[in-house]
Write an enzyme that holds these catalytic residues in place. Structure first.
Site, PDB file in Angstrom:
ATOM      1  N   HIS A   1      40.546  49.484  32.780  1.00  0.00           N
ATOM      2  CA  HIS A   1      39.996  48.667  33.870  1.00  0.00           C
ATOM      3  C   HIS A   1      39.597  49.543  35.048  1.00  0.00           C
ATOM      4  O   HIS A   1      38.467  49.462  35.556  1.00  0.00           O
ATOM      5  CB  HIS A   1      41.045  47.635  34.315  1.00  0.00           C
ATOM      6  CG  HIS A   1      40.720  46.925  35.590  1.00  0.00           C
ATOM      7  ND1 HIS A   1      40.333  45.598  35.631  1.00  0.00           N
ATOM      8  CD2 HIS A   1      40.721  47.348  36.893  1.00  0.00           C
ATOM      9  CE1 HIS A   1      40.100  45.247  36.884  1.00  0.00           C
ATOM     10  NE2 HIS A   1      40.337  46.290  37.676  1.00  0.00           N
ATOM     11  N   GLU A   2      40.523  50.378  35.494  1.00  0.00           N
ATOM     12  CA  GLU A   2      40.255  51.179  36.682  1.00  0.00           C
ATOM     13  C   GLU A   2      39.181  52.237  36.428  1.00  0.00           C
ATOM     14  O   GLU A   2      38.329  52.492  37.280  1.00  0.00           O
ATOM     15  CB  GLU A   2      41.543  51.821  37.188  1.00  0.00           C
ATOM     16  CG  GLU A   2      42.507  50.821  37.801  1.00  0.00           C
ATOM     17  CD  GLU A   2      41.905  50.086  38.997  1.00  0.00           C
ATOM     18  OE1 GLU A   2      41.123  50.697  39.748  1.00  0.00           O
ATOM     19  OE2 GLU A   2      42.205  48.895  39.181  1.00  0.00           O
TER      20      GLU A   2
ATOM     21  N   HIS B   1      35.776  50.853  36.836  1.00  0.00           N
ATOM     22  CA  HIS B   1      35.240  50.819  38.200  1.00  0.00           C
ATOM     23  C   HIS B   1      34.391  52.067  38.449  1.00  0.00           C
ATOM     24  O   HIS B   1      33.390  52.015  39.168  1.00  0.00           O
ATOM     25  CB  HIS B   1      36.371  50.749  39.218  1.00  0.00           C
ATOM     26  CG  HIS B   1      36.927  49.369  39.412  1.00  0.00           C
ATOM     27  ND1 HIS B   1      36.133  48.274  39.660  1.00  0.00           N
ATOM     28  CD2 HIS B   1      38.208  48.902  39.394  1.00  0.00           C
ATOM     29  CE1 HIS B   1      36.883  47.196  39.799  1.00  0.00           C
ATOM     30  NE2 HIS B   1      38.152  47.553  39.641  1.00  0.00           N
TER      31      HIS B   1
ATOM     32  N   TYR C   1      31.269  45.383  46.568  1.00  0.00           N
ATOM     33  CA  TYR C   1      32.617  44.849  46.401  1.00  0.00           C
ATOM     34  C   TYR C   1      32.911  43.737  47.412  1.00  0.00           C
ATOM     35  O   TYR C   1      33.727  43.877  48.324  1.00  0.00           O
ATOM     36  CB  TYR C   1      33.637  45.982  46.514  1.00  0.00           C
ATOM     37  CG  TYR C   1      34.952  45.692  45.831  1.00  0.00           C
ATOM     38  CD1 TYR C   1      35.020  45.511  44.445  1.00  0.00           C
ATOM     39  CD2 TYR C   1      36.130  45.603  46.556  1.00  0.00           C
ATOM     40  CE1 TYR C   1      36.220  45.251  43.809  1.00  0.00           C
ATOM     41  CE2 TYR C   1      37.336  45.342  45.936  1.00  0.00           C
ATOM     42  CZ  TYR C   1      37.374  45.169  44.570  1.00  0.00           C
ATOM     43  OH  TYR C   1      38.578  44.911  43.948  1.00  0.00           O
TER      44      TYR C   1
ATOM     45  N   GLU D   1      34.974  43.329  39.452  1.00  0.00           N
ATOM     46  CA  GLU D   1      36.314  43.200  38.882  1.00  0.00           C
ATOM     47  C   GLU D   1      36.265  42.711  37.431  1.00  0.00           C
ATOM     48  O   GLU D   1      37.007  43.180  36.581  1.00  0.00           O
ATOM     49  CB  GLU D   1      37.156  42.244  39.722  1.00  0.00           C
ATOM     50  CG  GLU D   1      37.724  42.852  40.984  1.00  0.00           C
ATOM     51  CD  GLU D   1      38.689  43.982  40.686  1.00  0.00           C
ATOM     52  OE1 GLU D   1      39.422  43.920  39.677  1.00  0.00           O
ATOM     53  OE2 GLU D   1      38.714  44.949  41.464  1.00  0.00           O
TER      54      GLU D   1
ATOM     55  N   ASP E   1      40.675  39.041  50.389  1.00  0.00           N
ATOM     56  CA  ASP E   1      40.313  39.590  49.077  1.00  0.00           C
ATOM     57  C   ASP E   1      38.809  39.828  48.978  1.00  0.00           C
ATOM     58  O   ASP E   1      38.202  39.584  47.944  1.00  0.00           O
ATOM     59  CB  ASP E   1      40.806  38.658  47.961  1.00  0.00           C
ATOM     60  CG  ASP E   1      40.668  39.251  46.574  1.00  0.00           C
ATOM     61  OD1 ASP E   1      40.806  40.489  46.435  1.00  0.00           O
ATOM     62  OD2 ASP E   1      40.394  38.484  45.627  1.00  0.00           O
TER      63      ASP E   1
ATOM     64  N   HIS F   1      39.116  39.132  43.395  1.00  0.00           N
ATOM     65  CA  HIS F   1      40.114  39.040  42.330  1.00  0.00           C
ATOM     66  C   HIS F   1      40.372  37.602  41.912  1.00  0.00           C
ATOM     67  O   HIS F   1      40.753  37.347  40.770  1.00  0.00           O
ATOM     68  CB  HIS F   1      41.446  39.672  42.768  1.00  0.00           C
ATOM     69  CG  HIS F   1      41.412  41.161  42.879  1.00  0.00           C
ATOM     70  ND1 HIS F   1      41.167  41.810  44.070  1.00  0.00           N
ATOM     71  CD2 HIS F   1      41.604  42.125  41.946  1.00  0.00           C
ATOM     72  CE1 HIS F   1      41.212  43.111  43.873  1.00  0.00           C
ATOM     73  NE2 HIS F   1      41.472  43.337  42.596  1.00  0.00           N
TER      74      HIS F   1
END
Length: 352
Positions: free
Chosen positions: A174-175, A178, A189, A198, A272, A277
């Site tokens: 996942h990271e 990015h 973002y 995300e 957020d 998210h």
């Protein structure tokens, strides 16, 4: 990091950390507060990389590392400091160290590299052979993992709500995704484009895990972070059923993610980043429905469509909405599999 104002791309949403500050024990509150403060120093650098024109980004991040087709990983030990990258403890080809965080970060980066190269012919994060650097044991009881624009950073967790952030392969992929988004669609973002940012990371995080486990779409759990949140009944997110990943958790309560636009959350940008998210559950669910409808291994058809969308169809639309993403994935399916194909119809049906 993960304060509500700083767009460092983290796996743990700010609303979880805020619940921990509100309802946690003294130890949990202190760890959450440290997590929300520890990484401010990387914010400006990440924003600089995200906002520069594409050629400058590639030059900054790849440099002499570019144009080689080879998996190259380096894992550093932060020794519970905030020093980046820290102290090199494992390089490409080295034997396992016996430190679970080091070896999981190393293996997870390798699996992610394999997914992108073997399935989508992408040479590392930047497409040019970028070295995959990671720092483990970052900070003290640091409750997060993040991509800082050029490397991965993993905390050990507080041992009460979270364990080490290398424990789940889908978190690692996942990271790192990015980073892929940073070099492709560069989705801004905030609001829906941030939720798509995300969601693409959740998609390829889940695909990486499914591929390693050799799971077909119908057999996968579609959970993100099923081990990092302590407790067998808890995960960070569910793509199959957003809003059900955790329920009645003693500290963080219930999963607030919506699955459809009927429950879309309209939030202030200070919360957020406009719900990136929260609302990512909606495009996540669209991908899940597409993958299950198409059957087989999700990375082969649905993943191919979503990768083309990220790397081609959405390029130039940094503020893409969910409607834009729906149109782009339908176009990607048409371009990959043909007009009127079952793949195109499956994507259109899923978004509806």
């Amino acid at each position: 990091m993960c304060s509500r104002h700083d767009p460092i791309l983290c796996i743990v949403p700010p609303y979880m950390l805020e619940k921990m500050v509100e309802k946690g024990t003294k130890k949990v509150r202190q760890a959450a507060l440290r997590t929300m403060k520890q990484s401010n120093h990387v914010r400006l650098r990440r924003e600089l990389l995200q906002d520069q024109p594409r050629p400058e980004i590639e030059s900054l991040a790849s440099g002499v590392e570019a144009h080689s087709l080879a998996k190259v990983r380096r894992v550093y030990d932060g020794k519970n400091t905030e020093t980046l990258p820290g102290w090199l403890v494992r390089s490409e080809g080295d034997a396992p160290t016996g430190d679970p965080a080091v070896d999981e970060a190393y293996d997870g980066a390798g699996h992610t590299w394999d997914l992108y190269w073997e399935c989508y012919h992408r040479n590392s994060i930047d497409g040019l052979g970028m070295i995959l650097d990671a720092t483990v044991h970052h900070g003290t009881a640091y409750n997060n993992a993040f991509w800082n624009g050029s490397q991965m950073v993993y905390g050990d967790g507080d041992g009460a709500v979270f364990t080490r952030f290398t424990i789940d392969l889908d978190i690692i992929a996942h990271e790192l995704t990015h980073g892929v988004t940073q070099y492709t669609a560069r989705l801004r973002y905030r609001f829906q484009s941030g939720a798509l940012n995300e969601s693409f990371s959740d998609v390829f995080g889940s695909l990486c895990k499914q591929r390693v486990l050799k799971q077909k779409a119908k057999d996968a759990d579609w959970l993100i972070g099923e081990n990092v949140l302590i407790g067998e009944e808890y995960a960070l997110r569910s793509m199959k059923a957003p809003g059900t990943a955790y329920q009645n958790h003693p500290t963080i309560g219930d999963d607030p993610q919506p699955a459809t636009m009927d429950d879309y959350l309209v939030l202030d940008p200070s919360e957020d980043h406009g719900g990136v998210h929260f609302n990512s559950g909606i495009p996540n669910h669209a991908f899940y429905l597409t993958a299950v409808d198409l059957g087989g291994y999700a990375w082969e058809k649905a993943g191919r469509i979503w990768y083309r969308t990220l790397s081609k169809e959405l390029v130039g639309n940094r503020d893409a909405t969910f409607v834009d993403a729906a149109a782009a994935t339908i176009m990607a399916a048409r371009n990959e599999f043909g007009a009127g194909s079952i793949e195109e119809k499956a994507v259109e049906k899923a978004w509806k």
